[in-house]
Design an enzyme around this catalytic site. Structure first.
Site, short mmCIF file in Angstrom:
data_model
loop_
_atom_site.label_atom_id
_atom_site.label_comp_id
_atom_site.label_asym_id
_atom_site.label_seq_id
_atom_site.Cartn_x
_atom_site.Cartn_y
_atom_site.Cartn_z
N SER A 12 0.83 -1.21 0.00
CA SER A 12 0.00 0.00 0.00
C SER A 12 0.87 1.25 0.00
O SER A 12 0.50 2.26 -0.61
CB SER A 12 -0.97 0.00 1.17
OG SER A 12 -0.33 -0.21 2.39
N GLU A 13 2.02 1.21 0.69
CA GLU A 13 2.98 2.32 0.62
C GLU A 13 4.42 1.83 0.68
O GLU A 13 4.71 0.82 1.34
CB GLU A 13 2.76 3.34 1.74
CG GLU A 13 1.63 4.32 1.50
CD GLU A 13 0.34 3.89 2.16
OE1 GLU A 13 -0.68 4.55 1.95
OE2 GLU A 13 0.36 2.86 2.87
N THR A 14 5.28 2.56 0.00
CA THR A 14 6.73 2.40 0.07
C THR A 14 7.30 3.78 0.39
O THR A 14 6.86 4.79 -0.16
CB THR A 14 7.30 1.90 -1.27
OG1 THR A 14 6.72 0.64 -1.58
CG2 THR A 14 8.81 1.77 -1.22
#
Length: 289
Positions: A44-46
């Site tokens: 979902s996020e990096t």
């Protein structure tokens, strides 16, 4: 070769929280390269660690979904702080780290040692507007279920921007099967990150159940969402659904995607929302890029 970790946020047990990929050596990466890495990790996020530009910050963080950059997000902030401290890249001063990101400076409080460490962020100032009747109709069409109109659904902007709506109870939240393609179009039309819904538990070890959907960002369902929970806390506070003095509660999230996250929310007497939890590293290595 770049140092790289994957940290599970809002859990003390690996594989039960929300993972964030953290690139600890991001100097020299272009915007397009960061986006390509985030698309490849498909989380979902990096996040990408960079030197602070503000003299008040300990580090700068850039946050990407598989499709776009976010000015702020909750679980990436907490998970990245865990990774950064573990790697010795920054250490708390008097129990506080200061992160620089798209919304400005975010204060992160750290309590305990590595085994029992709790990391808590102060949510950025929030803006909120009610949905129109037509927008509520479309929201219900996306969700396939009715929402509680007596607590008017709203758009809550905390850097990440969420449509927030209350449902009758936790079972109603867990029973949702949204139309993700329609949701993506709705999100894009309103310029929001996604939709977060919540409902009260009648027992157990959490006060509310939360689910967050962001298909326009390439994330149909975020397993355990810090900014989504923070937006819910703002919504509940302003709608009079929690004690109007200081209050705290626990939110559960992730059951429908095989997770078991717990988010600790505190709302002080000024209305400041804090979002916290524990984190655990699941991957520690190098990115050969």
């Amino acid at each position: 070769m770049r140092k790289y970790k994957v940290v599970d946020a809002f859990t003390s047990k690996p594989l039960l929280g929300n993972p964030v990929a953290v690139v600890l050596d991001a100097d020299g990466l272009s915007d397009s390269e960061m986006q390509a890495i985030a698309r490849w990790t498909n989380l979902s996020e990096t996040t990408f660690l960079l030197p602070a530009q503000s003299s008040e910050a300990d580090y700068r963080l850039r946050i990407f979904t598989p499709r776009n950059e976010l000015p702020f997000a909750g679980h990436p902030t907490l998970g990245s702080a865990h990774a950064i401290m573990q790697a010795g890249r920054a250490l708390p001063r008097d129990g506080v780290l200061v992160q620089e990101c798209g919304v400005g400076l975010v204060k992160i409080k750290v309590k305990g040692d590595d085994d029992e460490q709790t990391i808590t962020l102060d949510l950025p100032p929030a803006q909120m507007r009610n949905l129109s009747a037509h927008e509520i109709d479309e929201l219900e069409a996306v969700l396939g279920e009715a929402v509680l109109k007596e607590h008017a659904p709203a758009i809550v902007d905390v850097g990440a921007v969420w449509i927030v709506a209350a449902m009758t109870d936790a079972s109603a939240v867990l029973g949702l099967t949204p139309d993700f393609a329609r949701s993506a179009r709705f999100e894009t039309k309103l310029g929001v990150t996604g939709i977060t819904v919540f409902g009260k538990h009648t027992g157990g070890n959490a006060d509310i159940e939360v689910r967050s959907f962001a298909p326009s960002c390439g994330v149909d369902e975020d397993p355990v969402c810090g900014s989504g929970n923070g937006s819910v806390a703002v919504f509940r506070s302003r709608r009079g659904l929690v004690d109007q003095s200081a209050t705290s509660y626990i939110a559960a999230q992730g059951q429908r995607v095989g997770r078991d996250g717990r988010v600790a929310i505190t709302i002080d007497e000024r209305g400041q929302v804090s979002v916290g939890g524990t984190c655990v590293t699941c991957v520690d290595g190098t990115l050969t890029y």
